[in-house]
Scaffold this motif. Structure first.
Motif, PDB file in Angstrom:
ATOM      1  N   GLN A 113     -58.896 -60.036   2.387  1.00  0.00           N
ATOM      2  CA  GLN A 113     -58.651 -60.143   3.826  1.00  0.00           C
ATOM      3  C   GLN A 113     -57.929 -61.451   4.143  1.00  0.00           C
ATOM      4  N   ILE A 117     -54.103 -62.230   5.890  1.00  0.00           N
ATOM      5  CA  ILE A 117     -53.870 -63.141   7.017  1.00  0.00           C
ATOM      6  C   ILE A 117     -52.819 -64.180   6.658  1.00  0.00           C
ATOM      7  N   GLY A 120     -49.266 -62.897   6.599  1.00  0.00           N
ATOM      8  CA  GLY A 120     -48.678 -62.722   7.923  1.00  0.00           C
ATOM      9  C   GLY A 120     -48.018 -63.971   8.464  1.00  0.00           C
ATOM     10  N   LYS A 147     -46.538 -53.814  14.289  1.00  0.00           N
ATOM     11  CA  LYS A 147     -46.603 -55.177  13.777  1.00  0.00           C
ATOM     12  C   LYS A 147     -47.665 -55.202  12.683  1.00  0.00           C
ATOM     13  N   GLY A 148     -47.244 -55.609  11.489  1.00  0.00           N
ATOM     14  CA  GLY A 148     -48.182 -55.615  10.379  1.00  0.00           C
ATOM     15  C   GLY A 148     -47.445 -55.750   9.063  1.00  0.00           C
ATOM     16  N   LEU A 171     -43.312 -58.010   5.597  1.00  0.00           N
ATOM     17  CA  LEU A 171     -43.697 -58.059   6.994  1.00  0.00           C
ATOM     18  C   LEU A 171     -42.816 -57.096   7.781  1.00  0.00           C
ATOM     19  N   TRP A 196     -51.793 -54.984  12.047  1.00  0.00           N
ATOM     20  CA  TRP A 196     -52.769 -56.050  12.215  1.00  0.00           C
ATOM     21  C   TRP A 196     -53.954 -55.504  13.000  1.00  0.00           C
ATOM     22  N   ASN A 197     -55.165 -55.898  12.606  1.00  0.00           N
ATOM     23  CA  ASN A 197     -56.357 -55.332  13.224  1.00  0.00           C
ATOM     24  C   ASN A 197     -57.424 -56.413  13.354  1.00  0.00           C
ATOM     25  N   PRO A 200     -61.138 -56.530  10.092  1.00  0.00           N
ATOM     26  CA  PRO A 200     -60.462 -56.626   8.791  1.00  0.00           C
ATOM     27  C   PRO A 200     -60.812 -55.505   7.827  1.00  0.00           C
ATOM     28  N   TYR A 203     -58.304 -52.736   6.960  1.00  0.00           N
ATOM     29  CA  TYR A 203     -57.249 -52.906   5.974  1.00  0.00           C
ATOM     30  C   TYR A 203     -57.527 -52.145   4.679  1.00  0.00           C
TER      31      TYR A 203
END
Length: 257
Positions: A113, A117, A120, A147-148, A171, A196-197, A200, A203
Motif C-alpha cells: 500500500q 502511495i 503516485g 486518476k490512478g 500513472l 486512487w481509493n 487501501p 487496491y
C-alpha cells in the motif's frame, strides 16, 4: 458477442459465485443454463476467453484474496470456505496465480500500500523512440475522469493469472508505453486501471478495476514492431478475475531499479 451468449455466461458465473465451496462440474453448469455440455463450453470460452473450470478456479482464488485482505480468519478457515481440501493445495494454487503465498499476501499488504502511495508522487518519463528487436507500442485511453495507476502487460493467456512476459506500471497522465525485446510467441495485451481509493484494501481487489484488452492475440515473430491502442472500460460481469497481485509487480519493478 451474442447477447444471449453473454446472458447465459453471466448466469453460469453467478451460479459459480453462489456455490464456490461445492464441487461444481461443467455438466452441472451446462444443465443449469439449459445448454448441452459441448455448446456451453464453446459459448463460455467465446465470451470470457477461458474454459469454465479455469474461470471457477480463478473465482475461488479471487475470493481467497478478498477473505485474506478483509478478515483475520485463519488460512485454514479461508480454504475450507472455498472448497479446497488441504492447505498445501490452496497455498500452491494461490502462489501460482497471485505470486505470493497466502501468508505473504496478508503480511505484505501494508508495505505494498505504501509503495502505491509513493508511486503516485513520482515523476515518470519513458522514451518511446528506440525500438529494440520485437516491440509493441501501446497507447492507453482511460476515461477522462480516471486518476490512478495503469498496469499493462503481455500475458500468455487471456486472463492475468500469472506474471506477464513483459509489463509496466504507469500513472494515468502517462498513458503510452513501449515493450521491447519481447520473446517470440502469442500474447494477450491486458491492462488494468487502479483508481486512487481512500480504502487501501481496494487496491487488492479486482471488483473496481478498469479493464482493457486488445481484442486479438499479438503474434510476435522476429522483427515484429506493432502499434496498438487499448481503451479502458468499467468491469463487465463476465470479465475473468485479475489474480496476479498488481501492487506486488510494482514493488518488484521499483526494487529492481
Amino acid at each position: 458477442m451474442n447477447d444471449e451468449h453473454i446472458k447465459i455466461t453471466v448466469e453460469a458465473i453467478t451460479y459459480m459465485k453462489m456455490n464456490l465451496s461445492a464441487d461444481i462440474t461443467t455438466e452441472e453448469l451446462a444443465s443449469h443454463v439449459g445448454y448441452s455440455h459441448f455448446h456451453f463450453i464453446r459459448i463460455f470460452k467465446e465470451v470470457t476467453g477461458i474454459a469454465p473450470r479455469h474461470y471457477l478456479s480463478a473465482l475461488r482464488i479471487e475470493a481467497g484474496k478478498s477473505h485474506l485482505s478483509e478478515s483475520t480468519s485463519s488460512v485454514l478457515k479461508v480454504l475450507l470456505s472455498l472448497g479446497f481440501q488441504s492447505i498445501g493445495t490452496f497455498s500452491s494454487r494461490f502462489k501460482q496465480y497471485v505470486g505470493q503465498s497466502p501468508r505473504e499476501f496478508r503480511q505484505k499488504m501494508g508495505t505494498l500500500q505504501n509503495q502505491l502511495i509513493q508511486f503516485g508522487t513520482m515523476e515518470q518519463t519513458q522514451s518511446l523512440e528506440t525500438l529494440q528487436f520485437q516491440s509493441v507500442r501501446c497507447k492507453i485511453i482511460p476515461p477522462l475522469d480516471f486518476k490512478g495507476i495503469l498496469f499493462a502487460g503481455l500475458f500468455p493467456r487471456p486472463i492475468p493469472d500469472q506474471r506477464p512476459i513483459v509489463g509496466t506500471a504507469l500513472l494515468h497522465k502517462n498513458s503510452s508505453c513501449l515493450f521491447s525485446n519481447i520473446p517470440e510467441g502469442k500474447y494477450y495485451m491486458l491492462i488494468a486501471g487502479i483508481p486512487w481509493n481512500l480504502n487501501p484494501k481496494k487496491y487488492f481487489s479486482s471488483d473496481s478495476l478498469l479493464r482493457g484488452k486488445y481484442e486479438q492475440p499479438l503474434e510476435i515473430t522476429s522483427g515484429t514492431n506493432i502499434d496498438i491502442t487499448v481503451k479502458l472500460r468499467e468491469p463487465m460481469p463476465y470479465d475473468p478475475p485479475i489474480l496476479i497481485n498488481l501492487p506486488l509487480l510494482l514493488f518488484e519493478k521499483n526494487r529492481a531499479k
